[in-house]
Write a protein that holds these residues in place. Structure first.
Motif, PDB file in Angstrom:
ATOM      1  N   ILE A 132       0.857  -1.190   0.000  1.00  0.00           N
ATOM      2  CA  ILE A 132       0.000   0.000   0.000  1.00  0.00           C
ATOM      3  C   ILE A 132       0.888   1.233   0.000  1.00  0.00           C
ATOM      4  N   LEU A 135      -1.087   6.869   1.583  1.00  0.00           N
ATOM      5  CA  LEU A 135      -2.403   6.548   2.142  1.00  0.00           C
ATOM      6  C   LEU A 135      -2.372   6.370   3.661  1.00  0.00           C
ATOM      7  N   TYR A 181     -15.076  -2.271  -4.441  1.00  0.00           N
ATOM      8  CA  TYR A 181     -14.261  -1.123  -4.866  1.00  0.00           C
ATOM      9  C   TYR A 181     -13.779  -1.296  -6.300  1.00  0.00           C
ATOM     10  N   ARG A 205     -13.045   5.310   0.516  1.00  0.00           N
ATOM     11  CA  ARG A 205     -12.821   5.064  -0.906  1.00  0.00           C
ATOM     12  C   ARG A 205     -12.247   6.281  -1.645  1.00  0.00           C
ATOM     13  N   LEU A 244      -8.590   6.220  -1.702  1.00  0.00           N
ATOM     14  CA  LEU A 244      -8.090   5.173  -2.591  1.00  0.00           C
ATOM     15  C   LEU A 244      -8.153   5.622  -4.048  1.00  0.00           C
ATOM     16  N   GLY A 294      -4.580   5.912  -4.878  1.00  0.00           N
ATOM     17  CA  GLY A 294      -4.220   4.525  -5.108  1.00  0.00           C
ATOM     18  C   GLY A 294      -4.727   3.905  -6.392  1.00  0.00           C
TER      19      GLY A 294
END
Length: 233
Positions: free
Chosen positions: A23, A27, A88, A112, A115, A119
């Motif tokens: 990850i 984040l 997601y 979310r 993300l 991400g």
């Protein structure tokens, strides 16, 4: 259930599961620890979903409900497990399955929107999510097959072992409420009448004890031998 705004605890779980390898660090500030007690519901099938949750401590039960209201257990999960990853990736706004805490559990939770912002194009994260989802679909296929192929006594033994023990022995409990047996029958895909016949056999074999309120594991080793391997884990 509640959020724990404690970055030290976030960092502890981040390092414990080596999440930095998968990850992006950007984040990290947007993560929080989300806590549930035994029996709490994380999400219910059909609910709106806004977060990705990463199971980092404890055990959860995942089950589905048909349009007729019948429930069927899919699996039990321990760390490391993602909840909300399929939704997601597919862009779904609704929860696919119901998730319930079997023990005291901790998740790392992220909204979310972070993300999507940080991400969505991260190769490491996307590969990690794909790996987790592939494993999830493979296991889901096996769980469905097990529910059809294995006799009820093995399904019940596996279920009791799953709800009776977490990775932390201090969290183990070895009893089921008699009042919940109708739900158990639904979850393992049998009738309440047949479940009672199976319980009577397990009682005769000395594997469990039935009181007026509880179904208690009496011989854990024997129950494990009956299950062979836990089909739900």
């Amino acid at each position: 259930m509640h959020d724990i705004q404690d970055q030290a605890q976030v960092e502890y779980y981040w390092n414990l599961h080596d999440l930095g390898a998968h990850i992006p660090q950007v984040l990290f500030p947007y993560l929080s620890v989300f806590h549930l007690e035994q029996g709490d519901i994380l999400c219910t099938q059909g609910d709106d979903i806004e977060h990705l949750d990463i199971l980092v401590h404890g055990k959860i039960k995942i089950y589905t409900t048909s349009q007729e209201g019948k429930t069927l257990i899919l699996c039990f999960k321990t760390p490391l497990e993602f909840i909300g990853d399929v939704e997601y990736i597919n862009g779904n706004d609704k929860v696919i399955n119901t998730v319930e805490a079997v023990s005291s559990v901790h998740f790392l939770r992220i909204h979310r929107k972070w993300l999507i912002q940080y991400g969505q194009e991260d190769v490491k994260l996307l590969q990690f999510l794909l790996q987790m989802m592939t494993r999830k679909f493979y296991n889901s296929s096996n769980y469905s097959r097990f529910n059809l192929m294995y006799p009820v006594e093995i399904r019940l033994a596996s279920y009791m072992l799953s709800v009776a023990c977490d990775e932390d022995p201090a969290d183990c409990y070895e009893e089921l409420r008699i009042s919940s047996l109708v739900d158990v029958a639904n979850l393992i895909g049998t009738s309440y009448r047949h479940l009672n016949r199976v319980i009577q056999k397990l009682v005769r074999d000395g594997l469990v004890k039935r009181t007026s309120e509880y179904l208690v594991i009496q011989n854990r080793a024997g129950l494990e031998a009956l299950a062979g391997h836990n089909i739900y884990e």
